[in-house]
Design a protein around this motif. Structure first.
Motif, PDB file in Angstrom:
ATOM      1  N   ILE A  34       1.205  -1.975  -0.508  1.00  0.00           N
ATOM      2  CA  ILE A  34       0.082   0.110  -0.034  1.00  0.00           C
ATOM      3  C   ILE A  34       1.151   1.255  -0.063  1.00  0.00           C
ATOM      4  O   ILE A  34       1.787   1.366   0.557  1.00  0.00           O
ATOM      5  N   GLY A  35       0.446   2.036  -0.610  1.00  0.00           N
ATOM      6  CA  GLY A  35       1.138   3.494  -0.987  1.00  0.00           C
ATOM      7  C   GLY A  35       0.634   4.667  -1.338  1.00  0.00           C
ATOM      8  O   GLY A  35      -0.580   4.873  -0.689  1.00  0.00           O
ATOM      9  N   ARG A  36       1.428   5.508   0.305  1.00  0.00           N
ATOM     10  CA  ARG A  36       0.705   6.719   0.097  1.00  0.00           C
ATOM     11  C   ARG A  36       1.799   7.659  -0.480  1.00  0.00           C
ATOM     12  O   ARG A  36       3.192   7.437  -0.955  1.00  0.00           O
ATOM     13  N   GLY A  37       1.050   8.218  -1.650  1.00  0.00           N
ATOM     14  CA  GLY A  37       1.247   8.983  -2.525  1.00  0.00           C
ATOM     15  C   GLY A  37       1.517  10.856  -2.325  1.00  0.00           C
ATOM     16  O   GLY A  37       0.368  11.335  -1.698  1.00  0.00           O
ATOM     17  N   GLU A  38       3.060  11.447  -2.429  1.00  0.00           N
ATOM     18  CA  GLU A  38       2.291  12.680  -1.819  1.00  0.00           C
ATOM     19  C   GLU A  38       3.193  13.660  -3.156  1.00  0.00           C
ATOM     20  O   GLU A  38       4.511  13.802  -3.626  1.00  0.00           O
ATOM     21  N   GLY A  64      -6.972   3.816  -5.601  1.00  0.00           N
ATOM     22  CA  GLY A  64      -6.491   4.815  -4.382  1.00  0.00           C
ATOM     23  C   GLY A  64      -7.834   5.006  -4.383  1.00  0.00           C
ATOM     24  O   GLY A  64      -8.994   5.346  -4.828  1.00  0.00           O
ATOM     25  N   TYR A  65      -7.325   6.172  -3.301  1.00  0.00           N
ATOM     26  CA  TYR A  65      -8.381   6.887  -2.599  1.00  0.00           C
ATOM     27  C   TYR A  65      -7.444   8.488  -2.638  1.00  0.00           C
ATOM     28  O   TYR A  65      -5.836   8.794  -1.738  1.00  0.00           O
ATOM     29  N   GLY A  84     -10.064  14.311  -7.232  1.00  0.00           N
ATOM     30  CA  GLY A  84     -10.309  15.525  -6.066  1.00  0.00           C
ATOM     31  C   GLY A  84     -10.264  14.812  -4.790  1.00  0.00           C
ATOM     32  O   GLY A  84     -10.607  13.303  -4.993  1.00  0.00           O
ATOM     33  N   PRO A  85     -10.067  15.708  -3.870  1.00  0.00           N
ATOM     34  CA  PRO A  85     -10.365  15.036  -1.611  1.00  0.00           C
ATOM     35  C   PRO A  85     -11.979  13.986  -2.297  1.00  0.00           C
ATOM     36  O   PRO A  85     -12.549  14.607  -2.513  1.00  0.00           O
ATOM     37  N   GLY A  86     -11.880  13.218  -1.217  1.00  0.00           N
ATOM     38  CA  GLY A  86     -12.669  12.053  -1.023  1.00  0.00           C
ATOM     39  C   GLY A  86     -13.760  10.843  -2.494  1.00  0.00           C
ATOM     40  O   GLY A  86     -14.090  10.334  -2.271  1.00  0.00           O
ATOM     41  N   ASP A  87     -12.062  11.440  -3.460  1.00  0.00           N
ATOM     42  CA  ASP A  87     -12.531   9.779  -4.484  1.00  0.00           C
ATOM     43  C   ASP A  87     -12.023   9.476  -4.565  1.00  0.00           C
ATOM     44  O   ASP A  87     -10.604   9.075  -4.349  1.00  0.00           O
ATOM     45  N   VAL A  88     -12.613   8.265  -4.970  1.00  0.00           N
ATOM     46  CA  VAL A  88     -12.088   6.558  -5.039  1.00  0.00           C
ATOM     47  C   VAL A  88     -12.229   6.432  -7.035  1.00  0.00           C
ATOM     48  O   VAL A  88     -12.843   7.226  -7.993  1.00  0.00           O
ATOM     49  N   VAL A  89     -10.474   5.923  -6.892  1.00  0.00           N
ATOM     50  CA  VAL A  89     -10.418   5.724  -8.551  1.00  0.00           C
ATOM     51  C   VAL A  89      -9.960   5.134  -8.702  1.00  0.00           C
ATOM     52  O   VAL A  89      -9.011   4.523  -8.163  1.00  0.00           O
ATOM     53  N   SER A  90     -10.332   4.601  -9.806  1.00  0.00           N
ATOM     54  CA  SER A  90      -9.595   3.381 -10.933  1.00  0.00           C
ATOM     55  C   SER A  90      -8.791   3.417 -11.945  1.00  0.00           C
ATOM     56  O   SER A  90      -9.174   4.346 -12.503  1.00  0.00           O
ATOM     57  N   ILE A  91      -7.456   3.351 -11.757  1.00  0.00           N
ATOM     58  CA  ILE A  91      -6.831   3.823 -13.711  1.00  0.00           C
ATOM     59  C   ILE A  91      -5.837   3.289 -14.305  1.00  0.00           C
ATOM     60  O   ILE A  91      -4.837   2.494 -13.120  1.00  0.00           O
ATOM     61  N   PRO A  92      -6.251   2.744 -15.261  1.00  0.00           N
ATOM     62  CA  PRO A  92      -5.242   1.505 -15.602  1.00  0.00           C
ATOM     63  C   PRO A  92      -4.242   2.231 -16.231  1.00  0.00           C
ATOM     64  O   PRO A  92      -3.525   3.425 -16.451  1.00  0.00           O
ATOM     65  N   PHE A 110      -3.755   1.245  -3.016  1.00  0.00           N
ATOM     66  CA  PHE A 110      -3.822  -0.444  -2.705  1.00  0.00           C
ATOM     67  C   PHE A 110      -3.340  -0.903  -4.236  1.00  0.00           C
ATOM     68  O   PHE A 110      -4.126  -2.054  -3.660  1.00  0.00           O
ATOM     69  N   SER A 111      -3.195  -0.784  -4.689  1.00  0.00           N
ATOM     70  CA  SER A 111      -2.680  -1.741  -6.312  1.00  0.00           C
ATOM     71  C   SER A 111      -2.099  -2.127  -5.960  1.00  0.00           C
ATOM     72  O   SER A 111      -0.398  -2.119  -5.952  1.00  0.00           O
TER      73      SER A 111
END
Length: 111
Positions: A34-38, A64-65, A84-92, A110-111
């Motif tokens: 699990i990553g936290r990107g800044e 991710g979120y 943006g904030p609060g969005d859950v996203v799937s990026i292929p 989370f991928s």
């Protein structure tokens, strides 16, 4: 009975710096990474990660979120979206991305 496994981004298993403008902290819990990107303002995958990855576009899948900031993602086929904030996203795989605005983007992957 198995116990609870805890990890904390304040003590990541690994930190992956970008070529300027941010980093990704990584923890492994229950066998999953699990990553936290800044991503700092002005960050763009094609400028700050492409030199590290060595591919024309990002070939990773992301699920991710978005905690803060805004990110625009442009797919290789030209389609795009903004999260943006609060969005859950799937990026292929097969995309570029950039930070929009002057706020650091924080994204849990989370991928």
């Amino acid at each position: 009975m198995a116990g609870i496994e805890l990890r904390n981004f304040d003590s990541p298993d690994e930190t992956r710096p970008f070529k300027g403008k941010g980093k990704a902290d990584v923890v492994v819990v229950a066998g999953r990474t699990i990553g936290r990107g800044e991503f700092e303002p002005g960050w763009r995958w094609s400028e700050n990660v492409k030199p590290i990855a060595g591919t024309d576009s990002c070939e990773a899948t992301h699920l991710g979120y978005m905690l803060s900031g805004r990110m625009r993602v442009v797919m290789d086929d030209g389609s795009e979206g903004e999260a943006g904030p609060g969005d859950v996203v799937s990026i292929p795989p097969g995309h570029d991305a950039e930070i929009i605005g002057d706020e650091t983007c924080v994204f849990l992957d989370f991928s």
